[in-house]
Design an enzyme around this catalytic site. Structure first.
Site, mmCIF file in Angstrom:
data_model
loop_
_atom_site.group_PDB
_atom_site.id
_atom_site.type_symbol
_atom_site.label_atom_id
_atom_site.label_comp_id
_atom_site.label_asym_id
_atom_site.label_seq_id
_atom_site.Cartn_x
_atom_site.Cartn_y
_atom_site.Cartn_z
ATOM 1 C CB SER A 49 -4.877 -3.236 11.565
ATOM 2 O OG SER A 49 -5.806 -3.242 12.720
ATOM 3 C CB THR A 51 -5.569 -5.699 6.024
ATOM 4 O OG1 THR A 51 -6.240 -5.690 7.168
ATOM 5 C CG2 THR A 51 -5.351 -7.238 5.536
ATOM 6 C CB THR A 52 -5.631 -2.531 1.982
ATOM 7 O OG1 THR A 52 -6.802 -3.046 2.789
ATOM 8 C CG2 THR A 52 -5.766 -2.240 0.399
ATOM 9 C CD1 TRP A 53 0.847 0.466 2.475
ATOM 10 C CD2 TRP A 53 0.317 1.248 4.637
ATOM 11 N NE1 TRP A 53 1.681 1.606 2.813
ATOM 12 C CE2 TRP A 53 1.572 2.125 4.087
ATOM 13 C CE3 TRP A 53 -0.030 1.632 5.885
ATOM 14 C CZ2 TRP A 53 2.040 2.984 4.509
ATOM 15 C CZ3 TRP A 53 0.699 2.790 6.557
ATOM 16 C CH2 TRP A 53 1.767 3.549 5.875
ATOM 17 C CG HIS A 111 -9.079 -10.015 9.244
ATOM 18 N ND1 HIS A 111 -8.069 -8.998 8.930
ATOM 19 C CD2 HIS A 111 -10.376 -9.599 8.354
ATOM 20 C CE1 HIS A 111 -8.520 -8.199 8.093
ATOM 21 N NE2 HIS A 111 -9.661 -8.481 7.614
ATOM 22 N NE ARG A 133 -5.072 2.757 11.835
ATOM 23 C CZ ARG A 133 -5.881 3.465 11.043
ATOM 24 N NH1 ARG A 133 -6.842 2.683 10.263
ATOM 25 N NH2 ARG A 133 -5.919 4.761 10.589
ATOM 26 C CE1 TYR A 196 -2.796 2.526 8.218
ATOM 27 C CE2 TYR A 196 -2.357 4.460 9.812
ATOM 28 C CZ TYR A 196 -2.888 3.822 8.581
ATOM 29 O OH TYR A 196 -3.514 4.557 7.716
ATOM 30 N NE ARG A 262 -12.176 6.161 7.928
ATOM 31 C CZ ARG A 262 -12.032 7.189 8.824
ATOM 32 N NH1 ARG A 262 -12.722 8.181 8.777
ATOM 33 N NH2 ARG A 262 -11.223 7.038 9.832
ATOM 34 C CE LYS A 263 -11.560 11.881 7.980
ATOM 35 N NZ LYS A 263 -11.482 12.433 9.068
#
Ligand code: A3P
Length: 298
Positions: A49, A51-53, A111, A133, A196, A262-263
């Protein structure tokens, strides 16, 4: 107590949610042993969703007084190293690690659904930031996630029915979202609810929102210096995905750092889901979110 189990995906049902079997013990340790401090920041998300961002942004905002952008720890460490997950890092090996030396504000991620968080998180003054997201993109991202060296993404068709039944990591999607959404409605100072898609559309206002929420608002001087743009730029998909620490290494020896990129787009589901699949998820969403005030325009 006998737990309901599934083999594919490998999950157990706990407190109404399907949690990954590989971290079930770690979830219990978190619940039992984590003692929140009032200054803690907890990042809560469903996998895939953003998370990394969110980790990169929150870390950069909360610690911006410690370093300039060109000295950011993000240049040398993954966001997952800087902001560890409870279940995949902090409690991965140890049942009750000493966290007293972690500098304040401590930032952790999980999570876990709101209902399963340790009591001390809900009871202390610490803040929770949740990023959600739209379910179509989250599902497509989940299916394309290839965490290990040789792992194959799970076919969409095989996963789809399970997703709709709520049987996926930390599912059901709807219940996970509604838990944080309702907690946000009940106490907006405690739980920030981000999307997101909003971050993709207007990162500046969302960065300001995060900063205000955690008690580190940007001064006029910082804004004039372009600090918000610098942080947003460093944490953008293009920037983060090309940084060396995100191209190698793993979260805990298992999940590759590179697999978190990924994208990074909104609406990629149109390339994967049939109109019938999309309609089924949208109908489910309408039913589950009815009357809650939470909705997604996809
Ligand atoms: P896609 O698979 O749709 O590309 P998480 O961090 O919760 O596991 O989520 C991963 C998803 O967020 C992936 O989505 C990934 O590409 C995207 N992502 C990672 N970093 C991002 C960033 N800085 N900006 C936007 N999207 C990002």
């Amino acid at each position: 107590q006998t737990l309901e189990r599934r083999v594919s995906p490998p999950v157990v049902k706990y407190g109404g949610f399907w949690v990954p079997e590989m971290v079930f013990r770690q979830i219990l340790s978190t619940q039992k042993n984590f003692k929140a401090q009032g200054t803690d920041i907890i990042l809560s998300t469903l996998p895939k969703s953003g998370t990394t961002w969110l980790k990169a942004l929150t870390f950069s905002i909360a610690n911006r007084h410690l370093f300039t952008i060109d000295q950011s720890p993000l240049l040398t460490s993954s966001p997952h190293t800087l902001v560890p997950f409870f279940e995949f890092n902090v409690y991965w090996e140890q049942e009750n690690p000493d966290l007293s030396n972690v500098p304040s504000p401590r930032i952790f991620a999980t999570h876990m659904p709101f209902e399963l968080l340790p009591d001390s998180i809900r009871e202390s003054d610490c803040r929770i930031i949740c990023i959600c997201r739209n379910p179509l993109d989250q599902f497509v991202s989940y299916c394309n996630f290839s965490p290990k060296e040789n792992s194959e993404p799970v076919p969409i068709d095989k996963n789809f029915d399970m997703f709709c039944q709520g049987i996926h990591f930390y599912g059901p999607f709807w219940d996970h979202m509604l838990g944080y959404w309702n907690a946000h409605l009940e106490n907006p100072r405690k739980v920030l609810f981000l999307r997101y898609e909003d971050l993709k559309e207007d990162i500046t206002s969302q960065v300001k929102k995060i900063a205000e929420f955690i008690g580190f608002p940007f001064s006029l001087e910082e804004e004039e210096q372009g600090l918000i743009d610098q942080i947003s730029g460093l944490c953008s998909f293009e920037s983060l995905s090309n940084l060396a620490p995100n191209k190698t290494g793993s979260v805990n020896g298992i999940v590759k750092n590179s697999s978190f990129f990924r994208k990074g787009q909104v609406g990629d589901w149109t390339n994967y889901l049939t109109p019938a699949m999309a309609a089924r998820i949208k109908k489910l969403m309408d039913n589950k979110f009815q009357g809650s005030g939470l909705m997604y325009n996809t």
